[in-house]
Design a protein around this motif. Structure first.
Motif, PDB file in Angstrom:
ATOM      1  N   THR A 170      18.799 -18.213   5.650  1.00 49.43           N
ATOM      2  CA  THR A 170      19.061 -16.621   5.476  1.00 49.43           C
ATOM      3  C   THR A 170      19.179 -16.002   5.026  1.00 49.43           C
ATOM      4  O   THR A 170      18.932 -14.200   5.620  1.00 49.43           O
TER       5      THR A 170
ATOM      6  N   ASP B  91      20.458 -22.520   6.010  1.00 49.68           N
ATOM      7  CA  ASP B  91      21.773 -21.177   7.234  1.00 49.68           C
ATOM      8  C   ASP B  91      21.651 -20.272   5.966  1.00 49.68           C
ATOM      9  O   ASP B  91      21.620 -18.974   5.866  1.00 49.68           O
TER      10      ASP B  91
ATOM     11  N   TYR C   6      17.795 -22.666  17.453  1.00 48.69           N
ATOM     12  CA  TYR C   6      18.841 -21.749  17.806  1.00 48.69           C
ATOM     13  C   TYR C   6      18.228 -21.753  18.899  1.00 48.69           C
ATOM     14  O   TYR C   6      19.621 -20.937  19.577  1.00 48.69           O
TER      15      TYR C   6
ATOM     16  N   LYS D 160      27.179 -20.685  16.020  1.00 47.90           N
ATOM     17  CA  LYS D 160      26.831 -22.125  16.598  1.00 47.90           C
ATOM     18  C   LYS D 160      28.003 -22.246  17.518  1.00 47.90           C
ATOM     19  O   LYS D 160      28.092 -21.773  18.393  1.00 47.90           O
TER      20      LYS D 160
ATOM     21  N   LEU E 170      18.071 -25.718  10.580  1.00 41.98           N
ATOM     22  CA  LEU E 170      19.179 -24.778  10.870  1.00 41.98           C
ATOM     23  C   LEU E 170      20.460 -24.498  10.135  1.00 41.98           C
ATOM     24  O   LEU E 170      20.805 -23.586   9.497  1.00 41.98           O
ATOM     25  N   SER E 171      21.331 -25.767  10.535  1.00 40.42           N
ATOM     26  CA  SER E 171      22.134 -25.710   8.961  1.00 40.42           C
ATOM     27  C   SER E 171      21.770 -26.806   8.149  1.00 40.42           C
ATOM     28  O   SER E 171      22.731 -26.412   7.240  1.00 40.42           O
TER      29      SER E 171
ATOM     30  N   VAL F 283      26.257 -18.076   9.958  1.00 39.80           N
ATOM     31  CA  VAL F 283      25.273 -18.949  11.217  1.00 39.80           C
ATOM     32  C   VAL F 283      26.499 -20.204  12.151  1.00 39.80           C
ATOM     33  O   VAL F 283      26.487 -20.304  12.845  1.00 39.80           O
TER      34      VAL F 283
ATOM     35  N   LEU G 263      17.891 -13.770  11.701  1.00 41.81           N
ATOM     36  CA  LEU G 263      17.486 -14.135  10.186  1.00 41.81           C
ATOM     37  C   LEU G 263      16.988 -15.507  10.486  1.00 41.81           C
ATOM     38  O   LEU G 263      16.189 -15.708   9.277  1.00 41.81           O
TER      39      LEU G 263
END
Length: 304
Positions: free
Chosen positions: A287, A284, A77, A261, A280-281, A257, A151
């Motif tokens: 979170t 997401d 992030y 992004k 992160l992907s 998210v 997050l």
């Protein structure tokens, strides 16, 4: 223990079958973009590994594994933020909050766990950015850092607290949550590929469509009703409600998210594409689904 081991065997068998199906379909239909599903499957293997550690060993091993996951998610992030040299100390303080957040889980101090990042970190985080660092970019730096902490650390840390809040049912609840969250994402993606027409936010995520959301909502709710007796102590009504809740919150998390992004990476399409394969992907949706399900169950059931 026997029941947990049987569940693990069934999950591993299902995951192997899904991996094989994904491999065959991606080869048969190379013109369709199945890459996001492949990334999700990698996440499933990682989550099953963490679940195995928690089931076969103890919850502390799982806690450490999830703490490492939050670190990498937060790191990716931060890599999206157009930061200044003055932000480095701010990011360091943010990283230091991760072991503290998980320490509150370890000692089962729910009160501090629930307010540490939203209240105390929020109040103290601006200090390293203000002292001798000037005012230029202050609000963007601090607010974007706090968003990341909420997050990637606060939201995901709820996965670890399940097993401390209810040692008897924690591992099953985590598996229940992860399976439904990832299933919701995959069904949404597949439905959007084959008959999705109305995109929710086409500029941020072309895979999110209203048709995909509707299909995922129905499938996730149905699967939730089928598997809740084996993984959770929930009631039938709440088994259905949990599927609906996870589907809706997962959709909002993925949407949030995606937009986040795109906003942070405006003008850097190459990096945006590269981050589609990032931690992160893959987390997401979790979170959002992790804290939502945790607090709803805690409110309605005594075992939490």
């Amino acid at each position: 223990m026997d029941r947990s081991l049987l569940t693990l065997v069934l999950i591993l068998a299902a995951l192997c079958a899904i991996q094989l199906i994904y491999y065959v379909i991606s080869k048969v239909q190379p013109n369709k973009d199945y890459a996001p599903i492949g990334n999700r499957i990698k996440t499933w293997w990682g989550m099953v590994f963490i679940f195995c550690l928690a089931t076969l060993f103890n919850s502390v091993v799982s806690l450490i594994s999830l703490m490492v996951l939050t670190f990498f998610a937060l790191k990716e992030y931060f890599s999206m933020i157009k930061s200044r040299k003055a932000d480095r100390r701010l990011f360091l303080w943010a990283y230091l909050s991760i072991p503290l957040q998980f320490y509150w889980i370890y000692i089962e101090w729910y009160g501090m766990f629930i307010v540490f990042i939203p209240v105390y970190v929020f109040l103290l985080l601006p200090l390293p950015r203000m002292i001798n660092k000037g005012t230029v970019g202050f609000l963007r730096s601090v607010s974007s850092t706090q968003w990341g902490l909420m997050l990637m650390v606060f939201g995901l840390s709820h996965l670890a607290y399940f097993q401390f809040a209810t040692p008897e049912y924690g591992a099953g609840l985590v598996l229940f949550l992860v399976v439904l969250t990832q299933l919701n994402d995959v069904v949404h993606h597949l439905a959007s590929i084959y008959f999705g027409k109305r995109k929710v936010v086409p500029t941020a995520n072309p895979y999110l469509t209203w048709e995909g959301f509707a299909c995922a909502f129905v499938v996730t709710t149905a699967v939730s009703y089928l598997i809740y007796p084996y993984l959770t102590p929930l009631t039938p009504v709440f088994g259905i409600f949990s599927g609906m809740l996870i589907s809706l919150s997962g959709f909002i998390g993925s949407l949030t998210v995606s937009v986040l992004k795109r906003d942070l990476l405006i003008g850097d399409d190459g990096k945006f594409e590269a981050l589609k394969k990032s931690y992160l992907s893959r987390v997401d949706s979790l979170t959002y689904t992790s804290p939502v399900l945790f607090h709803v169950i805690r409110y309605f059931f005594d075992f939490m």
